[in-house]
Design an enzyme around this catalytic site. Structure first.
Site, PDB file in Angstrom:
ATOM      1  N   HIS A  24       0.836  -1.206   0.000  1.00 58.06           N
ATOM      2  CA  HIS A  24       0.000   0.000   0.000  1.00 58.06           C
ATOM      3  C   HIS A  24       0.872   1.258   0.000  1.00 58.06           C
ATOM      4  CE1 HIS A  24      -3.955  -1.969   1.042  1.00 58.06           C
ATOM      5  NE2 HIS A  24      -3.091  -2.953   1.224  1.00 58.06           N
ATOM      6  N   ASP A 117      -5.733   5.936   1.745  1.00 53.31           N
ATOM      7  CA  ASP A 117      -5.925   4.559   1.292  1.00 53.31           C
ATOM      8  C   ASP A 117      -7.385   4.166   1.581  1.00 53.31           C
ATOM      9  OD1 ASP A 117      -3.816   1.907   0.983  1.00 53.31           O
ATOM     10  OD2 ASP A 117      -5.896   1.495   1.536  1.00 53.31           O
ATOM     11  N   ALA A 338      14.526  -7.962  -2.125  1.00 48.75           N
ATOM     12  CA  ALA A 338      15.216  -7.591  -3.372  1.00 48.75           C
ATOM     13  C   ALA A 338      14.781  -6.205  -3.842  1.00 48.75           C
ATOM     14  CB  ALA A 338      14.863  -8.616  -4.454  1.00 48.75           C
ATOM     15  N   GLN A 340      13.027  -5.108  -6.217  1.00 47.25           N
ATOM     16  CA  GLN A 340      12.226  -5.884  -7.181  1.00 47.25           C
ATOM     17  C   GLN A 340      12.127  -5.262  -8.566  1.00 47.25           C
ATOM     18  OE1 GLN A 340       8.920  -8.305  -6.011  1.00 47.25           O
ATOM     19  NE2 GLN A 340       7.554  -7.256  -7.419  1.00 47.25           N
ATOM     20  N   HIS A 355       3.285 -14.443  -6.200  1.00 49.66           N
ATOM     21  CA  HIS A 355       2.028 -14.669  -5.474  1.00 49.66           C
ATOM     22  C   HIS A 355       0.900 -13.839  -6.102  1.00 49.66           C
ATOM     23  CE1 HIS A 355       3.077 -10.737  -4.035  1.00 49.66           C
ATOM     24  NE2 HIS A 355       2.197 -10.718  -3.069  1.00 49.66           N
ATOM     25  N   TRP A 358      -0.950  -7.231  -6.528  1.00 48.93           N
ATOM     26  CA  TRP A 358      -1.245  -6.349  -7.651  1.00 48.93           C
ATOM     27  C   TRP A 358      -0.019  -5.552  -8.094  1.00 48.93           C
ATOM     28  CZ3 TRP A 358      -4.338  -6.134 -11.507  1.00 48.93           C
ATOM     29  CH2 TRP A 358      -4.557  -4.955 -12.201  1.00 48.93           C
ATOM     30  N   SER A 360       3.124  -6.420  -7.747  1.00 51.64           N
ATOM     31  CA  SER A 360       4.068  -7.327  -8.402  1.00 51.64           C
ATOM     32  C   SER A 360       3.611  -7.617  -9.828  1.00 51.64           C
ATOM     33  CB  SER A 360       4.184  -8.638  -7.617  1.00 51.64           C
ATOM     34  OG  SER A 360       4.813  -8.390  -6.377  1.00 51.64           O
ATOM     35  N   GLN A 380      -4.998 -11.986  -4.517  1.00 50.22           N
ATOM     36  CA  GLN A 380      -4.036 -12.668  -5.391  1.00 50.22           C
ATOM     37  C   GLN A 380      -4.686 -13.682  -6.332  1.00 50.22           C
ATOM     38  OE1 GLN A 380      -1.484 -14.165  -2.282  1.00 50.22           O
ATOM     39  NE2 GLN A 380      -1.394 -12.119  -1.395  1.00 50.22           N
TER      40      GLN A 380
HETATM   41  N1  UDP Z   1       8.953  -5.870  -3.187  1.00 48.61           N
HETATM   42  C1  UDP Z   1      10.270  -5.477  -3.140  1.00 48.61           C
HETATM   43  N2  UDP Z   1      11.205  -6.434  -2.874  1.00 48.61           N
HETATM   44  C2  UDP Z   1      10.919  -7.735  -2.662  1.00 48.61           C
HETATM   45  C3  UDP Z   1       9.562  -8.130  -2.746  1.00 48.61           C
HETATM   46  C4  UDP Z   1       8.607  -7.178  -3.012  1.00 48.61           C
HETATM   47  O1  UDP Z   1      10.597  -4.297  -3.345  1.00 48.61           O
HETATM   48  O2  UDP Z   1      11.824  -8.510  -2.395  1.00 48.61           O
HETATM   49  C5  UDP Z   1       7.930  -4.838  -3.476  1.00 48.61           C
HETATM   50  C6  UDP Z   1       7.313  -5.050  -4.829  1.00 48.61           C
HETATM   51  O3  UDP Z   1       8.087  -4.365  -5.818  1.00 48.61           O
HETATM   52  C7  UDP Z   1       5.899  -4.488  -4.649  1.00 48.61           C
HETATM   53  C8  UDP Z   1       5.632  -4.683  -3.170  1.00 48.61           C
HETATM   54  O4  UDP Z   1       6.871  -4.953  -2.542  1.00 48.61           O
HETATM   55  O5  UDP Z   1       5.867  -3.111  -4.992  1.00 48.61           O
HETATM   56  C9  UDP Z   1       4.719  -5.851  -2.890  1.00 48.61           C
HETATM   57  O6  UDP Z   1       3.409  -5.501  -3.248  1.00 48.61           O
HETATM   58  P1  UDP Z   1       2.418  -6.550  -3.846  1.00 48.61           P
HETATM   59  O7  UDP Z   1       1.134  -5.836  -4.103  1.00 48.61           O
HETATM   60  O8  UDP Z   1       2.997  -7.234  -5.008  1.00 48.61           O
HETATM   61  O9  UDP Z   1       2.268  -7.659  -2.731  1.00 48.61           O
HETATM   62  P2  UDP Z   1       1.952  -7.612  -1.162  1.00 48.61           P
HETATM   63  O10 UDP Z   1       3.243  -7.420  -0.479  1.00 48.61           O
HETATM   64  O11 UDP Z   1       0.973  -6.497  -0.914  1.00 48.61           O
HETATM   65  O12 UDP Z   1       1.371  -8.960  -0.924  1.00 48.61           O
END
Ligand code: UDP
Length: 457
Positions: A24, A117, A338, A340, A355, A358, A360, A380
């Site tokens: 978020h 939010d 990471a 990402q 997973h 949104w 990702s 998801q």
């Molecule tokens: N993310 C990251 N590094 C990681 C894993 C995730 O920076 O190793 C970031 C990813 O780029 C995304 C967020 O964390 O912006 C995860 O949001 P997402 O909606 O995919 O999943 P949630 O964590 O809400 O289940």
């Protein structure tokens, strides 16, 4: 250093309230950057729990801490509904004090509007009572917001709480979903608490000045239209927000990124590495963790896997058994968190085992990286349905009851070899192109963002 008040006096200011979870915070801060780059001054109001790192944000953003009085045990628990209710209850009065003060003084510029939010709904009504426009940000998809809107009727019609015997029933009211794509909150007490939370979220949006969604017309045009007709409020599809900001301009990670995986990726062949991550929240059990690891090992492909603290239930730091480590050798790289977006951009990365959070999913699409989907909870499953069956830019890991290594390996093979994988990659190129048209100058998301910048009631 923050600018002097005289710099800001008379400038339009937006006050943003991100929910303190990584999935978020990221889109809200990306929205901050997008609005800031179009001339608005930015204030970020955050609770004490999981405060963003000031040093990682632009110097002229104002950061204001709102006391939340949330016990650390609740903040650390997986009971998100209770945390969200507590946040709404405890922060409403401090937010009112803050906003009333900001309106009186206007030293920091004129508060043009507030963006909270959707889960942090209490500030929306407080702002409205004080005469300030208040918009809600849906950080997930439009399809997900349609689930929120339909929740009471889905309960009434018996789709919810979901029962495994109904998993393959079509949800007529919400195509393309099957019952298995809805929230799997089977426990009745938790189901009722969740339904109550969603009712508050929807009420908050219905009374707000408008809804901002982190999506684009090209990805979810019909869904956005349906929301427009159901809530009779302005809807701004301004996403994906990470594409609306200068590349990698916000650093909002709550965990420390292990950037060494980028050096390791440099040593790998182009289009060879699987990136594996389950986001910031979900947990898996030890069996699933080991089956996933064996599936990756058996695939014989190089991989980078994010195993964050707490990913595996009951284990703080999860190490792979020795036998597995030997089999994987230097082919796999495990990191606790990471960078990402940079990983997905890397030319060595060929697919994302995800997973289906949104953020990702949209980050993967913007880099044209096809997905292997293993959804686990909340939005998801729905996102996986869109990825695999609507946009057809990924394949799912088939799971019967428990995830098995053979299922992981089979999904990897389906995507990496043969005609199906080729078609998925072609469609991914098209979707990526369509998304960049939306977010380019004069694209639908760009136009919606400008409408938002100029917003007043
Ligand atoms: N993310 C990251 N590094 C990681 C894993 C995730 O920076 O190793 C970031 C990813 O780029 C995304 C967020 O964390 O912006 C995860 O949001 P997402 O909606 O995919 O999943 P949630 O964590 O809400 O289940």
């Amino acid at each position: 250093m923050a600018p002097t008040s005289s710099t800001n006096r008379g400038r339009r200011r937006v006050v943003l309230l991100p929910l303190p979870y990584q999935g978020h915070i990221n889109p809200m801060l990306r929205l901050a950057v997008a609005l800031h780059s179009r001339g608005l001054a930015v204030t970020i109001l955050h609770p004490e729990t999981r405060a963003p790192d000031r040093r990682k944000l632009p110097a002229d953003y104002r950061l204001v801490t709102i006391p939340d009085s949330i016990p650390p045990e609740l903040a650390a628990s997986e009971d998100i509904a209770s945390f969200v209710f507590a946040l709404n209850k405890n922060c409403a009065a401090p937010f009112r004090d803050y906003l009333a003060g900001a309106l009186r003084e206007e030293e920091d510029g004129h508060v043009a509007f507030v963006v909270a939010d959707v889960d942090w709904f209490a500030p929306l009504s407080v702002a409205r009572e004080l005469g300030v426009a208040a918009l809600a940000l849906m950080t997930s998809s439009a399809a997900r917001f349609l689930v929120y809107l339909a929740y009471p009727s889905l309960c009434h019609k018996g789709y919810l709480p979901v029962q495994e015997s109904n998993f393959n029933t079509t949800v007529e009211e919400l195509p393309p979903f099957l019952v298995r794509d809805l929230d799997r909150v089977m426990d009745m007490a938790r189901h009722l608490a969740y339904a109550d939370l969603l009712a508050h979220i929807v009420a908050g949006v219905r009374q707000s000045s408008g809804l901002i969604i982190n999506t684009s017309e090209d990805m979810e045009g019909m869904e956005i239209e349906r929301i427009r007709s159901e809530i009779a409020r302005p809807v701004f599809a301004v996403g994906p927000l990470h594409m609306m900001t200068p590349s990698l301009s916000v650093h909002s990670s709550l965990l420390t990124e292990d950037r060494s995986c980028l050096d390791w990726l440099d040593t790998q062949r182009p289009n060879s590495v699987l990136y594996v991550s389950f986001g910031s929240l979900v947990g898996i059990d030890t069996d699933e963790f080991l089956e996933m690891a064996w599936g990756l090992a058996d695939s014989q492909r190089p991989f980078v896997w994010v195993v964050r603290p707490g990913l595996v239930h009951g284990c703080e730091l999860s190490a792979l058994p020795e036998e597995l480590q030997e089999k994987i050798g230097s082919r796999g790289r495990v990191v606790s968190w990471a960078p990402q977006q940079e990983v997905l951009k890397h030319p060595s990365v060929v697919a994302f085992l995800t997973h289906c959070g949104w953020n990702s999913a949209t980050e993967s699409i913007s880099e044209g990286v096809p997905m292997i989907c293993r959804p686990l909870s909340s939005d998801q499953m729905g996102t996986s349905r869109y990825v695999c069956d609507v946009w057809k830019v990924g394949v799912r890991v088939e799971v019967e009851n428990q995830l098995k290594r053979g299922g992981v390996q089979a999904a990897i093979t389906r995507l990496m070899e043969g005609k199906e994988g080729e078609e998925v990659r072609e469609r991914m190129k098209d979707l990526r192109h369509a998304m960049s048209k939306c977010t380019d100058e004069d694209g639908t998301s760009d136009v919606a963002l400008q409408r938002l910048v100029d917003f007043s009631v």
